[in-house]
Motif scaffolding. Structure first.
Motif, PDB file in Angstrom:
ATOM      1  N   UNK A 127      10.337 -13.568   8.613  1.00 55.34           N
ATOM      2  CA  UNK A 127      10.707 -12.812   9.816  1.00 55.34           C
ATOM      3  C   UNK A 127       9.445 -12.306  10.549  1.00 55.34           C
ATOM      4  N   UNK A 128       8.470 -11.826   9.754  1.00 54.62           N
ATOM      5  CA  UNK A 128       7.229 -11.337  10.352  1.00 54.62           C
ATOM      6  C   UNK A 128       6.493 -12.479  11.058  1.00 54.62           C
ATOM      7  N   UNK A 129       6.521 -13.691  10.438  1.00 54.34           N
ATOM      8  CA  UNK A 129       5.862 -14.852  11.041  1.00 54.34           C
ATOM      9  C   UNK A 129       6.533 -15.225  12.370  1.00 54.34           C
ATOM     10  N   UNK A 130       7.855 -15.192  12.373  1.00 56.17           N
ATOM     11  CA  UNK A 130       8.599 -15.525  13.613  1.00 56.17           C
ATOM     12  C   UNK A 130       8.309 -14.526  14.721  1.00 56.17           C
ATOM     13  N   UNK A 131       8.249 -13.249  14.342  1.00 50.13           N
ATOM     14  CA  UNK A 131       8.068 -12.195  15.348  1.00 50.13           C
ATOM     15  C   UNK A 131       6.599 -11.984  15.734  1.00 50.13           C
ATOM     16  N   UNK A 132       5.691 -12.565  14.933  1.00 49.33           N
ATOM     17  CA  UNK A 132       4.261 -12.401  15.207  1.00 49.33           C
ATOM     18  C   UNK A 132       3.791 -10.972  14.976  1.00 49.33           C
ATOM     19  N   UNK A 133       4.469 -10.299  14.055  1.00 53.33           N
ATOM     20  CA  UNK A 133       4.110  -8.909  13.736  1.00 53.33           C
ATOM     21  C   UNK A 133       3.649  -8.797  12.279  1.00 53.33           C
ATOM     22  N   UNK A 134       2.900  -7.748  11.943  1.00 54.62           N
ATOM     23  CA  UNK A 134       2.394  -7.656  10.564  1.00 54.62           C
ATOM     24  C   UNK A 134       3.435  -7.171   9.554  1.00 54.62           C
ATOM     25  N   UNK A 135       3.042  -7.284   8.279  1.00 55.10           N
ATOM     26  CA  UNK A 135       3.858  -6.783   7.160  1.00 55.10           C
ATOM     27  C   UNK A 135       3.109  -5.614   6.532  1.00 55.10           C
ATOM     28  N   UNK A 136       3.847  -4.604   6.125  1.00 55.51           N
ATOM     29  CA  UNK A 136       3.214  -3.491   5.413  1.00 55.51           C
ATOM     30  C   UNK A 136       3.601  -3.546   3.940  1.00 55.51           C
ATOM     31  N   UNK A 137       2.608  -3.326   3.069  1.00 57.45           N
ATOM     32  CA  UNK A 137       2.862  -3.283   1.621  1.00 57.45           C
ATOM     33  C   UNK A 137       2.190  -2.059   1.028  1.00 57.45           C
ATOM     34  N   UNK A 138       2.885  -1.403   0.091  1.00 57.25           N
ATOM     35  CA  UNK A 138       2.216  -0.328  -0.656  1.00 57.25           C
ATOM     36  C   UNK A 138       2.601  -0.404  -2.136  1.00 57.25           C
ATOM     37  N   UNK A 139       1.596  -0.266  -3.041  1.00 61.83           N
ATOM     38  CA  UNK A 139       1.902  -0.310  -4.477  1.00 61.83           C
ATOM     39  C   UNK A 139       2.292   1.058  -5.048  1.00 61.83           C
ATOM     40  N   UNK A 140       2.517   2.034  -4.171  1.00 56.18           N
ATOM     41  CA  UNK A 140       3.032   3.329  -4.628  1.00 56.18           C
ATOM     42  C   UNK A 140       1.979   4.339  -5.011  1.00 56.18           C
ATOM     43  N   UNK A 141       2.438   5.366  -5.699  1.00 60.02           N
ATOM     44  CA  UNK A 141       1.617   6.561  -5.939  1.00 60.02           C
ATOM     45  C   UNK A 141       0.924   6.614  -7.291  1.00 60.02           C
ATOM     46  N   UNK A 142       1.258   5.709  -8.197  1.00 61.94           N
ATOM     47  CA  UNK A 142       0.719   5.852  -9.555  1.00 61.94           C
ATOM     48  C   UNK A 142      -0.646   5.200  -9.715  1.00 61.94           C
ATOM     49  N   UNK A 143      -1.447   5.831 -10.586  1.00 61.04           N
ATOM     50  CA  UNK A 143      -2.787   5.314 -10.855  1.00 61.04           C
ATOM     51  C   UNK A 143      -2.726   4.336 -12.026  1.00 61.04           C
ATOM     52  N   UNK A 144      -3.857   3.658 -12.295  1.00 59.30           N
ATOM     53  CA  UNK A 144      -3.891   2.717 -13.406  1.00 59.30           C
ATOM     54  C   UNK A 144      -4.015   3.417 -14.764  1.00 59.30           C
ATOM     55  N   UNK A 145      -4.410   4.711 -14.739  1.00 61.20           N
ATOM     56  CA  UNK A 145      -4.561   5.403 -16.026  1.00 61.20           C
ATOM     57  C   UNK A 145      -3.392   6.335 -16.325  1.00 61.20           C
ATOM     58  N   UNK A 146      -2.303   6.210 -15.541  1.00 60.79           N
ATOM     59  CA  UNK A 146      -1.132   7.049 -15.797  1.00 60.79           C
ATOM     60  C   UNK A 146      -0.182   6.314 -16.738  1.00 60.79           C
ATOM     61  N   UNK A 147       0.759   7.056 -17.323  1.00 55.66           N
ATOM     62  CA  UNK A 147       1.722   6.426 -18.234  1.00 55.66           C
ATOM     63  C   UNK A 147       2.619   5.441 -17.487  1.00 55.66           C
ATOM     64  N   UNK A 148       2.741   5.665 -16.176  1.00 55.20           N
ATOM     65  CA  UNK A 148       3.601   4.798 -15.372  1.00 55.20           C
ATOM     66  C   UNK A 148       2.800   3.679 -14.697  1.00 55.20           C
ATOM     67  N   UNK A 149       1.601   3.400 -15.234  1.00 59.40           N
ATOM     68  CA  UNK A 149       0.714   2.402 -14.620  1.00 59.40           C
ATOM     69  C   UNK A 149       1.362   1.018 -14.548  1.00 59.40           C
ATOM     70  N   UNK A 150       2.320   0.751 -15.453  1.00 60.27           N
ATOM     71  CA  UNK A 150       2.988  -0.560 -15.466  1.00 60.27           C
ATOM     72  C   UNK A 150       3.611  -0.896 -14.124  1.00 60.27           C
ATOM     73  N   UNK A 151       4.153   0.121 -13.453  1.00 63.76           N
ATOM     74  CA  UNK A 151       4.792  -0.113 -12.150  1.00 63.76           C
ATOM     75  C   UNK A 151       3.751  -0.533 -11.106  1.00 63.76           C
TER      76      UNK A 151
END
Lengths: 260, 205
Positions: free
Chosen positions: A51-75
């Motif tokens: 859809x982004x390619x058709x519309x010629x607009x960008x995509x936004x991505x975010x990997x969230x709030x957790x750090x790599x050294x947190x217990x929830x780093x798996x996410x």
């Protein structure tokens, strides 16, 4: 070796898990391909890029709030693994990819992942370092930054894969207001309801970890899916037997799991 | 290079993993030391984050694409470097640092959090539109939960708190436990793959 309460059981379960993973990896490398059920959210990622390619607009991505050294780093790790695939798709279809980070240690990793994906697709010229952005490790400063990107850059799709907290609803609502197609995935149980009510496609819990396998068809990823299913069956059996045994007054399984 | 990173990850990860199962003095000390190194590395990465923030916003100011975003980037750069310079050279108790913290950062964070209330209202409106059976169930459960949590709900019918507790403990609790078990296994699988080197896409290849 002095084990903690329940440490022996947890350690043995980990050994079992690694052994099953290596066995499944060997089988998958030898040509075994399990049947993987289709989850609409996986198609949703490709639909978002298309859809982004058709519309010629960008995509936004975010990997969230957790750090790599947190217990929830798996996410966060699962989010970054999916980012590699999303970046490849974006490079292939000439879609601009904007990545927002909250944790500074995740920033260089996402930069490297996106850069390598563009290089692999032969589009190194299309990679823009300023599109991979760090905002702040303050929760609402990061949230404001992401909302600013979604509104200011006129994105066509918003993909959120990782660990999220209260800011999840701000992202999803802002993107919905600007008519973005949205794919979200998290194992954070308190945020799943917000994503389910606001996003077009949602990866719930383990589906986030399975996403990488289904997206890539890499033997390591596929074998981990098989391993997860086997371990899940073992744990469900243990829980069922433990619940029945405890109900009849025998606490042997409960003691093994918690105290051995 | 990737092999070196994998070896470093394995050497640093195994003692931390072992220390969560057993209490072996040497392993525990090594694990604590690696965790301290992790904090130091995270500190250094903050510097990289600041450099990225500066680079992105200096580019935005130079391009002058949109007046509003140019202005935002300029304000961000001034505030960022003002706080860094004051904080590093004069300490966090300096009146300028305190003024910016009390009069800019705190109210902005509070406003961000307050906006969530409005977002919840709009999300609830979208979710509660009865389009299918799932949305209808969500609507009924949501209404029961809301009525159970306000004083007038109990006045209308005394059973609302009991039904809401049953929904939370039995229906919601069972679903959440299923999700937690599944995602726990997924998280362990992902971490083990990274640790033993089966997963390398986070290294960029």
């Amino acid at each position: 070796m002095v084990f903690k309460d329940g440490g022996r059981f947890a350690f043995l379960l980990l050994i079992f898990l690694v052994a099953v993973l290596l066995y499944c990896h060997k089988k998958v490398k030898a040509g075994f391909r399990p049947q993987i059920r289709e989850i609409p959210a996986f198609k949703g990622i490709e639909e978002a890029v298309g859809r982004a390619a058709e519309m010629g607009r960008p995509i936004h991505f975010t990997p969230g709030s957790d750090a790599f050294n947190a217990q929830t780093a798996g996410m966060t790790l699962a989010g970054v693994i999916c980012l590699a695939h999303i970046a490849s798709l974006c490079a292939r279809y000439d879609v601009r990819l904007l990545v927002s980070n909250r944790r500074p240690e995740v920033q260089p990793v996402t930069e490297e992942v996106v850069k390598q994906a563009f290089l692999t697709e032969g589009k190194s010229g299309a990679y823009r370092p300023t599109d991979i952005r760090f905002f702040s490790d303050d929760q609402f400063a990061y949230a404001s930054g992401v909302v600013g990107v979604i509104s200011g850059e006129n994105t066509a799709a918003n993909i959120m894969l990782g660990g999220f907290y209260a800011e999840s609803l701000m992202f999803a609502e802002a993107a919905a207001t600007y008519g973005n197609i949205q794919v979200a995935g998290t194992a954070s149980t308190s945020q799943i309801p917000f994503f389910v009510t606001t996003c077009d496609y949602v990866l719930i819990g383990e589906e986030l970890y399975a996403a990488a396998a289904i997206l890539s068809d890499d033997p390591a990823q596929v074998s981990s899916l098989v391993m997860q299913d086997i371990v899940r069956v073992v744990i469900i059996c243990l829980v069922t037997i433990g619940a029945v045994a405890t109900s009849f007054g025998w606490h042997g399984i409960k003691d093994i799991v918690l105290k051995w | 290079m990737n092999i070196l990173i994998l070896i470093v990850g394995l050497v640093a990860g195994v003692p931390v993993l072992l220390s969560s199962f057993a209490e072996i003095p040497v392993i525990t000390e090594v694990a604590q030391e690696f965790q301290r190194w992790g904090i130091i590395l995270a500190g250094f990465s903050s510097f990289l984050g600041v450099m990225n923030l500066t680079h992105v916003n200096v580019s935005a100011v130079r391009r002058k694409k949109k007046l509003a975003s140019t202005y935002d980037s300029f304000v961000l750069l001034v505030m960022l470097w003002l706080l860094i310079v004051v904080g590093v050279f004069f300490g966090q108790s300096h009146p300028i640092y305190d003024f910016v913290f009390q009069n800019a950062l705190k109210p902005l964070s509070a406003s961000g959090f307050a906006m969530l209330g409005f977002f919840i209202a709009t999300a609830a409106y979208r979710a509660f539109r009865v389009r299918n059976v799932d949305a209808a169930i969500l609507l009924v459960c949501g209404c029961i939960m809301m009525l159970a949590n306000i004083p007038i709900g109990e006045m209308i019918w005394g059973g609302f708190p009991i039904v809401s507790e049953w929904i939370m403990k039995t229906l919601n609790g069972a679903a959440m436990k299923g999700i937690v078990i599944g995602s726990g296994i997924g998280a362990i699988a992902t971490s083990v793959k990274v640790l033993i080197g089966l997963e390398r896409s986070h290294l960029g290849g």
